[in-house]
Scaffold this active site. Sequence first.
Site, PDB file in Angstrom:
ATOM      1  N   CYS A 100       0.810  -1.174   0.251  1.00 12.91           N
ATOM      2  CA  CYS A 100      -0.155   0.255  -0.075  1.00 12.91           C
ATOM      3  C   CYS A 100       1.104   1.157  -0.101  1.00 12.91           C
ATOM      4  O   CYS A 100       2.075   1.076   1.057  1.00 12.91           O
ATOM      5  CB  CYS A 100      -1.033  -0.402   1.045  1.00 12.91           C
ATOM      6  SG  CYS A 100      -1.291   1.673   1.289  1.00 12.91           S
ATOM      7  N   CYS A 104      -3.546   7.429  -2.041  1.00 11.46           N
ATOM      8  CA  CYS A 104      -4.401   7.528  -2.928  1.00 11.46           C
ATOM      9  C   CYS A 104      -5.858   8.556  -1.826  1.00 11.46           C
ATOM     10  O   CYS A 104      -7.304   8.651  -2.315  1.00 11.46           O
ATOM     11  CB  CYS A 104      -5.371   5.978  -2.971  1.00 11.46           C
ATOM     12  SG  CYS A 104      -3.771   5.165  -3.325  1.00 11.46           S
ATOM     13  N   THR A 191      -4.723   5.131   6.856  1.00 11.74           N
ATOM     14  CA  THR A 191      -3.487   4.987   6.153  1.00 11.74           C
ATOM     15  C   THR A 191      -2.304   5.195   5.818  1.00 11.74           C
ATOM     16  O   THR A 191      -2.878   6.538   5.105  1.00 11.74           O
ATOM     17  CB  THR A 191      -3.912   4.151   5.092  1.00 11.74           C
ATOM     18  OG1 THR A 191      -4.736   2.980   4.839  1.00 11.74           O
ATOM     19  CG2 THR A 191      -2.805   4.505   3.417  1.00 11.74           C
ATOM     20  N   GLU A 257      -0.557   2.025   9.454  1.00  8.21           N
ATOM     21  CA  GLU A 257      -1.703   2.000   9.805  1.00  8.21           C
ATOM     22  C   GLU A 257      -1.521   2.453  11.231  1.00  8.21           C
ATOM     23  O   GLU A 257      -1.111   2.357  11.938  1.00  8.21           O
ATOM     24  CB  GLU A 257      -3.393   1.197   9.725  1.00  8.21           C
ATOM     25  CG  GLU A 257      -4.020   0.918   8.040  1.00  8.21           C
ATOM     26  CD  GLU A 257      -2.645  -0.025   7.518  1.00  8.21           C
ATOM     27  OE1 GLU A 257      -2.144  -0.408   8.153  1.00  8.21           O
ATOM     28  OE2 GLU A 257      -2.951   0.166   6.294  1.00  8.21           O
ATOM     29  N   HIS A 292     -12.729   5.566  -3.384  1.00  6.42           N
ATOM     30  CA  HIS A 292     -11.831   4.706  -3.234  1.00  6.42           C
ATOM     31  C   HIS A 292     -11.473   3.065  -3.395  1.00  6.42           C
ATOM     32  O   HIS A 292     -10.565   2.464  -3.566  1.00  6.42           O
ATOM     33  CB  HIS A 292     -11.640   5.392  -1.691  1.00  6.42           C
ATOM     34  CG  HIS A 292     -10.699   4.868  -1.219  1.00  6.42           C
ATOM     35  ND1 HIS A 292      -9.215   5.131  -1.620  1.00  6.42           N
ATOM     36  CD2 HIS A 292     -10.149   3.383  -0.060  1.00  6.42           C
ATOM     37  CE1 HIS A 292      -8.345   4.361  -0.191  1.00  6.42           C
ATOM     38  NE2 HIS A 292      -8.329   3.520  -0.155  1.00  6.42           N
ATOM     39  N   TYR A 296      -8.611   1.123  -5.293  1.00  9.15           N
ATOM     40  CA  TYR A 296      -8.103  -0.525  -4.847  1.00  9.15           C
ATOM     41  C   TYR A 296      -7.831  -1.274  -6.977  1.00  9.15           C
ATOM     42  O   TYR A 296      -7.724  -2.757  -6.271  1.00  9.15           O
ATOM     43  CB  TYR A 296      -9.124  -1.583  -4.373  1.00  9.15           C
ATOM     44  CG  TYR A 296      -9.610  -1.054  -3.094  1.00  9.15           C
ATOM     45  CD1 TYR A 296      -9.595   0.180  -2.612  1.00  9.15           C
ATOM     46  CD2 TYR A 296      -8.811  -2.035  -1.952  1.00  9.15           C
ATOM     47  CE1 TYR A 296      -9.207   0.918  -1.156  1.00  9.15           C
ATOM     48  CE2 TYR A 296      -8.715  -1.259  -0.802  1.00  9.15           C
ATOM     49  CZ  TYR A 296      -8.944  -1.008  -0.095  1.00  9.15           C
ATOM     50  OH  TYR A 296      -8.882  -0.175   1.422  1.00  9.15           O
ATOM     51  N   CYS A 298      -4.795  -0.731  -6.899  1.00  4.77           N
ATOM     52  CA  CYS A 298      -3.489  -1.085  -6.184  1.00  4.77           C
ATOM     53  C   CYS A 298      -3.125  -2.158  -6.239  1.00  4.77           C
ATOM     54  O   CYS A 298      -1.936  -2.767  -6.290  1.00  4.77           O
ATOM     55  CB  CYS A 298      -2.812  -0.247  -4.749  1.00  4.77           C
ATOM     56  SG  CYS A 298      -4.763  -0.488  -3.489  1.00  4.77           S
ATOM     57  N   GLU A 446      -7.091  -5.182   4.138  1.00  2.00           N
ATOM     58  CA  GLU A 446      -7.636  -3.952   3.792  1.00  2.00           C
ATOM     59  C   GLU A 446      -8.805  -4.432   2.555  1.00  2.00           C
ATOM     60  O   GLU A 446      -9.010  -3.832   2.436  1.00  2.00           O
ATOM     61  CB  GLU A 446      -6.683  -2.832   2.843  1.00  2.00           C
ATOM     62  CG  GLU A 446      -6.758  -1.565   2.907  1.00  2.00           C
ATOM     63  CD  GLU A 446      -5.593  -0.481   3.173  1.00  2.00           C
ATOM     64  OE1 GLU A 446      -4.083  -1.205   2.290  1.00  2.00           O
ATOM     65  OE2 GLU A 446      -5.990  -0.303   3.489  1.00  2.00           O
TER      66      GLU A 446
HETATM   67 FE1  SF4 Z   1      -3.357   1.836  -0.114  1.00  5.16          FE
HETATM   68 FE2  SF4 Z   1      -4.659   0.649  -2.548  1.00  5.16          FE
HETATM   69 FE3  SF4 Z   1      -6.068   1.929  -0.442  1.00  5.16          FE
HETATM   70 FE4  SF4 Z   1      -4.295   3.284  -1.604  1.00  5.16          FE
HETATM   71  S1  SF4 Z   1      -6.261   2.347  -2.160  1.00  5.16           S
HETATM   72  S2  SF4 Z   1      -3.983   3.925   0.165  1.00  5.16           S
HETATM   73  S3  SF4 Z   1      -2.517   1.954  -2.494  1.00  5.16           S
HETATM   74  S4  SF4 Z   1      -4.927   0.755   0.349  1.00  5.16           S
HETATM   75 FE    FE Z   2      -7.489   1.633   1.599  1.00  4.55          FE
END
Ligand code: SF4
Ligand code: FE
Length: 485
Positions: A100, A104, A191, A257, A292, A296, A298, A446
């Site tokens: 992570c 974001c 986060t 976190e 958000h 994801y 990510c 997460e």
């Molecule tokens: Fe972390 Fe993914 Fe959330 Fe971005 S979207 S803060 S990389 S978990």
């Molecule tokens: Fe997150």
Amino acid sequence: MAIMNAGQYEESLRKLNLVVYMFGKRVKNVVDNPIIRPSMSAVAATYELANKPEHEDIMTATSHLTGKKINRFCHIHQSLDDLVKKSKMGRLLGAYTGCCFQRCVGMDSLNALSIVTFDIDAKYGTEYNKRFLKYLEYVQENDLTCDGAMTDPKGDRGRAPHQQSDPDMFMHVVEERKDGIVVRGAKAHQTGALNSHEIIIMPTISMREEDKDYAISFALPSDAKGIVYIMGRQSCDTRKLEKGTIDRGNQFYGGHEALVVFDNVFVPWERVFMYKEYEFAGSLVEKFASYHRQSYACKVGVGDVLIGAAQTIAEYNGVQKASHIKDKIIEMNHLNETLYCGCIACASQGHKEPSGTYYVNTLLANVHKQNVTRFPYEISRLAQDIAGGLMVTLPSEEDFKSTDVGKWVEKYYKANPNVPTENRMRILRLIENITLGTAAVGYLTESMHGAGSPQAQRIMISRQVNLKEKQRSAKRLCGIEEEVK
Ligand code: SF4
Ligand code: FE
């Protein structure tokens, strides 16, 4: 300075005076703390890649306020292309860091506020959007990392904010002054909190009139007086304190976190973006959550790393040609690319809001996130299947390097004679890190609970699908003439 580089970002963090606690003690030097530092490096990657010409198109954008080139994490989406590039940026950075990269949440809260402050002003003639845009320009000009903070501790889940026996279970205003407000409460699971210059607070649920003291949104410098950070633990976190680095798995990056406590903190009016307009709390939650859920993307990038690791250990073990191994790798890719489809689809099917901001398709964003609550677990299961049990029974790096027993570890844990035992250990530790260790916080739990737990997406899916239209199609085709009401 509209774009910082990684070094400038690190130096900017050194100037902050955060109140951080970990293992019961105050952490004075946050940036160099060995447990926190890999997470700082992951955020630094968002600055590093923005300065690379080959990633410029994905990682940067043109500010609609100043016309300057800015980091995409500070950008308000101005087109569907911007939304699609945001999804691609998530995959790029997930694959680059294997964890992570935290930034974001700030981008998503800025975009959500750009819409909702406009909508509140349209109804009440307030000036939240003007304040917000001034704040946004400050964030863009200084290329700041913002921590978007939504999740309150919530206390008794069966009670609304005003019904809690402890009123601080949801962030609320405790004093109104001429120059601003004083707030109290906390935000949990934050986060990237310790790697952020700013923290942006939003309500965590829809609210009614009785809860209006809780319907507040504002931004503060992360080191504002009265903010206290308590670092969350991660499985295997203290491996980062060990002498060697092999057992960490990921050599460079991680996430974190924290619980963030607001102990009577003052917020000047120019940084307040919602104040008791309780009927807009739900809209802000929904906008942030949908953005958000798109973010994801990510997990697709981290999935890329895990698939690469699974293929590598298969080759090191000499089983890469076995048909069931090949099939498992195909399945992992199928699941991972299905996730990618979701985050690209919700972006490309987005639309323009009255504020001018482009917003994702909420149904598809929620479907995407629902898939994220499942597929990384299955991809992890397959990676562990391919890796074999050694992933969790492997002796430590210290034993591997021991003059007494190192030769036995070297001898008995060699598989393919052309591959050093150390390489086999390294790739196994990386799979362990992503599926069981510190990075599993981001890749698994997460994926389940971040941006709302699975049920939150199911509620949104049920609200967004047009069931009646589906019934009409079915009835027409089989000759039922009754009306669908
Ligand atoms: Fe972390 Fe993914 Fe959330 Fe971005 S979207 S803060 S990389 S978990
Ligand atoms: Fe997150």
